[in-house]
Design an enzyme around this catalytic site. Structure first.
Site, PDB file in Angstrom:
ATOM      1  N   GLU A 352       0.799  -1.222   0.000  1.00 33.26           N
ATOM      2  CA  GLU A 352       0.000   0.000   0.000  1.00 33.26           C
ATOM      3  C   GLU A 352       0.833   1.275   0.000  1.00 33.26           C
ATOM      4  O   GLU A 352       0.362   2.348  -0.369  1.00 33.26           O
ATOM      5  CB  GLU A 352      -0.969   0.019   1.192  1.00 33.26           C
ATOM      6  CG  GLU A 352      -0.309  -0.009   2.558  1.00 33.26           C
ATOM      7  CD  GLU A 352      -0.080  -1.430   3.057  1.00 33.26           C
ATOM      8  OE1 GLU A 352       0.395  -1.587   4.173  1.00 33.26           O
ATOM      9  OE2 GLU A 352      -0.358  -2.378   2.288  1.00 33.26           O
ATOM     10  N   ASP A 394      24.953  15.435 -30.146  1.00 33.39           N
ATOM     11  CA  ASP A 394      25.516  16.198 -31.245  1.00 33.39           C
ATOM     12  C   ASP A 394      26.934  16.614 -30.872  1.00 33.39           C
ATOM     13  O   ASP A 394      27.395  16.369 -29.759  1.00 33.39           O
ATOM     14  CB  ASP A 394      24.648  17.414 -31.577  1.00 33.39           C
ATOM     15  CG  ASP A 394      24.465  18.346 -30.379  1.00 33.39           C
ATOM     16  OD1 ASP A 394      24.947  18.006 -29.281  1.00 33.39           O
ATOM     17  OD2 ASP A 394      23.859  19.407 -30.544  1.00 33.39           O
ATOM     18  N   ASP A 666      16.952  18.170 -34.419  1.00 32.39           N
ATOM     19  CA  ASP A 666      17.057  17.133 -33.401  1.00 32.39           C
ATOM     20  C   ASP A 666      15.694  16.673 -32.879  1.00 32.39           C
ATOM     21  O   ASP A 666      15.605  15.667 -32.177  1.00 32.39           O
ATOM     22  CB  ASP A 666      17.889  17.636 -32.211  1.00 32.39           C
ATOM     23  CG  ASP A 666      19.315  17.961 -32.603  1.00 32.39           C
ATOM     24  OD1 ASP A 666      19.896  17.181 -33.374  1.00 32.39           O
ATOM     25  OD2 ASP A 666      19.843  18.996 -32.154  1.00 32.39           O
ATOM     26  N   ASN A 755       2.220  -4.631  10.392  1.00 27.62           N
ATOM     27  CA  ASN A 755       2.334  -4.146   9.026  1.00 27.62           C
ATOM     28  C   ASN A 755       2.312  -2.625   8.971  1.00 27.62           C
ATOM     29  O   ASN A 755       3.058  -1.995   8.215  1.00 27.62           O
ATOM     30  CB  ASN A 755       1.185  -4.716   8.185  1.00 27.62           C
ATOM     31  CG  ASN A 755       1.389  -4.510   6.699  1.00 27.62           C
ATOM     32  OD1 ASN A 755       2.448  -4.793   6.170  1.00 27.62           O
ATOM     33  ND2 ASN A 755       0.365  -3.990   6.031  1.00 27.62           N
ATOM     34  N   ASP A 759       5.375  -0.372   7.573  1.00 29.83           N
ATOM     35  CA  ASP A 759       5.182   0.563   6.469  1.00 29.83           C
ATOM     36  C   ASP A 759       5.649   1.972   6.828  1.00 29.83           C
ATOM     37  O   ASP A 759       6.256   2.672   6.012  1.00 29.83           O
ATOM     38  CB  ASP A 759       3.706   0.597   6.055  1.00 29.83           C
ATOM     39  CG  ASP A 759       3.319  -0.616   5.220  1.00 29.83           C
ATOM     40  OD1 ASP A 759       4.222  -1.224   4.616  1.00 29.83           O
ATOM     41  OD2 ASP A 759       2.126  -0.956   5.182  1.00 29.83           O
TER      42      ASP A 759
END
Length: 919
Positions: A352, A394, A666, A755, A759
């Protein structure tokens, strides 16, 4: 507004600016032979009628209706009109409201899943789980909202630094005006100014030349060899010529009207003076806006990579969650509790925080790049920057100093001749198209030699503008009424193709094979000295007319050459070496002579493996060109389409190609490249086509940007590796515990809190340090490698989770349903601390804390999360979270388990890196 039905992160990752998206959508919408006609049904009839009338009116009447003059509007008139009609912007470009943005930050599959789980918990009177899950959703959404708001603000500020402008005529400009006043035109009190495109209003008189974007809908007043690319609107690759007069009055399709130009197209060659007849939503562009906003956008490589990473984890979730449900349901008998537990496991596998981490990492990278004089127009271009392994550039201004000086002016035999300088000066002075550095050098050289009064002796009759096919341009002047003088200058081979005579002193003789051989010998010697040679030729004409064309560039007399020197930059050699060390192969794509290019390459230390000329490219099929593109280093005398074809060939060979250029020639290659790089001093069309703008045309700046891009990518990859391996290991441990333990190894609430804390600890990853060796080679998204990494390192954590199960079961006797809280508390702490530890283990291939130390924000966040994880079971909130304090004798065992986990992971990192590498 339907335009904002997409997530803003996806929009930033999409790879298109708002303007580029609309233009590409138009191209898809209108492509085909009947494209333009098919779109007329979607344009309001009154708009078609208005634009038809404006196309047919004579210029004086049109200017009167628009309330303007040939000399343009005054500053006060323009300001008053702007207040009435608004800025020259399409309405749906306005930023979304905060509540729309907040909704889009919430609306993703992961948050929806969490919301469903929260509602189920609430319906089941599980208030604690409801609060925890709601907190996860709230934190994820608000963090993402805040980060995206900051990144959008930063991106807008950066883009404002490279805004496109238009050349506009103004009358009676106030002395304190902020605009730059240039030379006066023939119209009285008219001055050229550079004005931001968004400030244009109807009635503004616009001056157009090669390389300009068409800033609004325009009616052409005067034009000379004006060719417009309408590919952005019609999808047709060939430019169309525009005129001041409409030739066929029966044409109804606005795109086919000769004297109209439309916002979003660009000038290929020629010059024109035009009046703005429509801005913002009153343009053809705006009239079709509702069609564009309904078009789905193609997924870019970057977004595809992010999506693949997400789906890898989602697939594991769909497999693991049902297995956990049935395993716990059958073994424990409580299917409701098993369902909650399975949903918690599913939550544990959802990334998440991925959108927030990606956005904040890219935004931080963009800000850091801006400090290195690199402006990022598209956030996801940073990833391509880091993945680039071939850079096409270039020569002029990149390898060289971009300070061209006129070194010599000689006749055809190499002897100094002032007449050559005189002719070159007149040509450069009177041309009104795109003045390049060669013209500037000629004018500056003439100024030093006091030749400025020469131009006053002539009157300009006409001009034949430069284009990249002829590679030459001409002016026609009159010194006396009895003759016209055509002066042409351009590339040697293209000039020789239209010359039949040569001038030596006062004599003129035919261009014989012997003379041709002498000419090539003289110019080759000049090229080998590193001088760029431009040929100058003339032709005397009878003054029968005042309009000339390309057909008049024939039977010219070659007068001589002007030779320019553009010495290499001092920074080029070390920059090329740094790029080579970073795994980037540099290729030079130039329209210049191969001998001059080879001389420069030798001076800057660029090893040339092969040379390929544009004339040979045209004879190759795609397969032959693909093989030659990989082996050659220098590609000389190229046309714009040849540059584009080379870039496509390199991409087809599997390379991530960057193209660096700043000219109109270009633009096709910039669009074709994975990452287009231009400079702030480039022409409008080049800057519009580019993904990244350099504020300094310097390869060293570019190399610094590449390294920063790789750092940004490395930090994004860390999060996905950490999340994937850690979450998979946890779920694998859950499966083992569910099969053999008579109670849930961890409550759904515990999984959710764990969790959530994990996180939050990841928020600091965008600020982390990156090991030097990870910056040496280009990096790409590799979802297959992620799956292998997850399967390889995830089960390692499960070994020590199982050791924790055994510890709690046998040592602390937490082996009955009555003692399950002690068991769950022991695994809660070990699981959270091992997850937090893996952040530092997987962020580097080296030994963490000793050989590679994380940035202080990540270390600080780790300490805070570890402290919270230990406090929850050991503190007064333990019963609230259905945990209980652990005996102090648990912690020596915990330390031993964590040290064992770290040691085994470190050993396996070495084995994995030797076998699969370490990205």
């Amino acid at each position: 507004m339907r335009f904002f039905k997409f997530n803003i992160l996806a929009f930033l990752q999409q790879g298109l600016s708002a303007k580029q998206f609309r233009r590409r959508a138009f191209a898809d919408l209108l492509r085909g032979s009947e494209a333009g006609k098919a779109s007329l049904n979607d344009v309001a009839p009154d708009f078609i009628e208005r634009i038809q009338v404006q196309s047919q009116l004579i210029p004086s009447v049109l200017l009167n209706r628009l309330g303007t003059q040939e000399a343009g509007l005054s500053d006060a008139e323009a300001t008053a009109k702007r207040e009435r009609v608004g800025l020259n912007e399409v309405e749906h470009e306005k930023p979304m409201s905060w509540y729309q943005h907040l909704w889009l930050c919430y609306r993703n599959p992961f948050n929806v899943l969490l919301t469903v789980l929260a509602l189920i918990s609430y319906a089941s009177d599980d208030d604690i789980a409801t609060v925890v899950i709601a907190s996860m959703v709230l934190i994820s959404t608000l963090l993402r909202f805040a980060q995206e708001k900051r990144s959008n603000t930063a991106a807008d500020k950066l883009k404002a630094m490279v805004s496109n402008t238009a050349t506009v005529l103004r009358r009676d400009i106030a002395p304190d005006a902020e605009y730059h006043t240039a030379t006066s035109l023939h119209a009285r009190d008219a001055h050229r100014i550079e004005l931001p495109i968004k400030l244009l209003v109807p009635g503004d008189i616009v001056v157009l030349s090669a390389g300009d974007m068409i800033p609004a809908d325009l009616r052409i007043l005067t034009a000379k060899d004006l060719f417009i690319s309408q590919a952005a609107l019609t999808g047709e690759s060939m430019p169309v010529e525009k005129f001041a007069e409409q030739r066929d009055h029966s044409v109804r399709n606005p795109l086919e009207r000769d004297n109209l130009c439309f916002m979003g197209t660009n000038v290929i060659s020629g010059t024109a003076l035009a009046v703005v007849i429509g801005t913002g939503n009153q343009t053809y562009f705006g009239a079709l806006a509702h069609r564009v906003t309904s078009q789905d956008r193609a997924v870019t490589q970057f977004q595809a990579g992010v999506n693949q990473v997400s789906w890898v984890l989602i697939r594991f979730m769909f497999v693991m969650a049902p297995v956990v449900l049935f395993l716990n349901g059958f073994t424990k008998g409580d299917w409701v509790e098993a369902a909650f537990f399975a949903l918690s496991v599913a939550v544990g596998l959802t990334p998440e925080m991925l959108p927030m981490i990606v956005t904040s990492t890219l935004a931080k990278g963009a800000v850091l790049l801006s400090r290195k004089k690199v402006i990022v127009k598209r956030l996801d271009a940073i990833q391509n920057f880091g993945a680039m392994n071939v850079l096409c550039t270039d020569k002029t201004g990149t390898l060289t100093q971009d300070k061209i000086v006129l070194e010599r002016h000689t006749d055809v035999f190499g002897e100094q001749a002032d007449v050559v300088l005189d002719m070159a000066y007149l040509n450069s002075y009177y041309q009104t198209g795109l003045k390049n550095l060669l013209d500037v050098a000629v004018l500056e050289h003439a100024e030093i030699h006091n030749q400025l009064n020469l131009a006053s002796q002539f009157r300009k009759v006409d001009e034949i503008p430069f284009d990249f096919v002829r590679r030459r341009m001409s002016v026609v002047l009159s010194e006396y009424d009895d003759q016209h003088l055509l002066i042409c200058k351009g590339a040697l081979e293209e000039m020789l193709a239209v010359c039949t005579q040569v001038q030596h002193g006062d004599t003129v003789e035919p261009l014989s094979p012997t003379l041709l051989e002498k000419i090539r010998s003289v110019t080759t010697e000049l090229n080998q000295e590193g001088l760029r040679v431009v040929a100058v030729a003339t032709k005397r004409l009878v003054p029968e007319r005042d309009i000339y064309s390309v057909l008049d560039e024939a039977e010219l007399t070659l007068v001589g050459y002007i030779a320019f020197l553009d010495p290499p930059k001092e920074t080029t050699a070390p920059a090329l070496k740094a790029l080579q060390t970073s795994g980037i192969d540099v290729k030079v794509l130039t329209g210049d002579n191969e001998l001059v290019t080879l001389k420069v390459c030798k001076e800057v230390g660029l090893t040339v493996k092969g040379v390929l000329l544009g004339s040979k490219i045209d004879l190759m099929d795609d397969a032959q060109l693909a093989a030659a593109a990989d082996t050659a280093t220098v590609f000389a005398k190229l046309s714009p389409l040849q540059k584009e074809r080379l870039v496509m060939a390199l991409r087809g060979n599997g390379h991530v190609v960057g193209f660096m250029g700043d000219g109109i020639n270009d633009a096709p290659a910039l669009r074709a490249a994975d990452i287009g790089i231009s400079v702030d001093s480039g022409v409008d069309i080049a800057k519009e086509a580019a993904d990244i703008i350099l504020l300094e045309k310097n390869l060293m700046v570019l190399e610094a940007g590449v390294i920063e891009g790789r750092k940004t990518f490395a930090n994004m990859l860390k999060y996905t590796k950490m999340t994937a391996s850690s979450n998979f290991g946890n779920v694998f441990s859950v499966l083992v515990a569910s099969a053999f333990i008579p109670f849930l190894p961890m409550l759904p609430l515990h999984l959710l809190v764990q969790n959530l804390l994990y996180d939050v600890s990841q928020v600091a990853i965008p600020f982390d340090n990156v090991d030097e060796e990870l910056l040496l080679q280009p990096q790409k998204w590799n979802p297959n490698e992620l799956s292998r990494f997850m399967l390889f390192f995830g089960p390692i954590s499960s070994i020590f989770d199982i050791a924790t199960f055994a510890l709690m079961w046998f040592v602390f006797s937490a082996n009955t349903p009555e003692n399950q809280t002690l068991f769950q508390s022991g695994w809660f702490i070990e699981g959270l601390l091992s997850q937090t530890l893996i952040v530092h283990m997987i962020r580097t291939r080296k030994i963490p804390f000793f050989q590679s130390r994380a940035a202080w924000p990540l270390i600080a966040m780790t300490v805070v999360i570890v402290a919270i994880g230990i406090f929850l079971p050991m503190g007064p909130l333990a019963s609230y979270f259905k945990l209980e304090p652990l005996p102090l004798s648990y912690f020596p065992w915990l330390i031993a388990i964590l040290l064992g986990y770290a040691s085994l992971t470190q050993a396996m990192k070495g084995f994995y890196a030797r076998r699969y590498g370490w990205q």
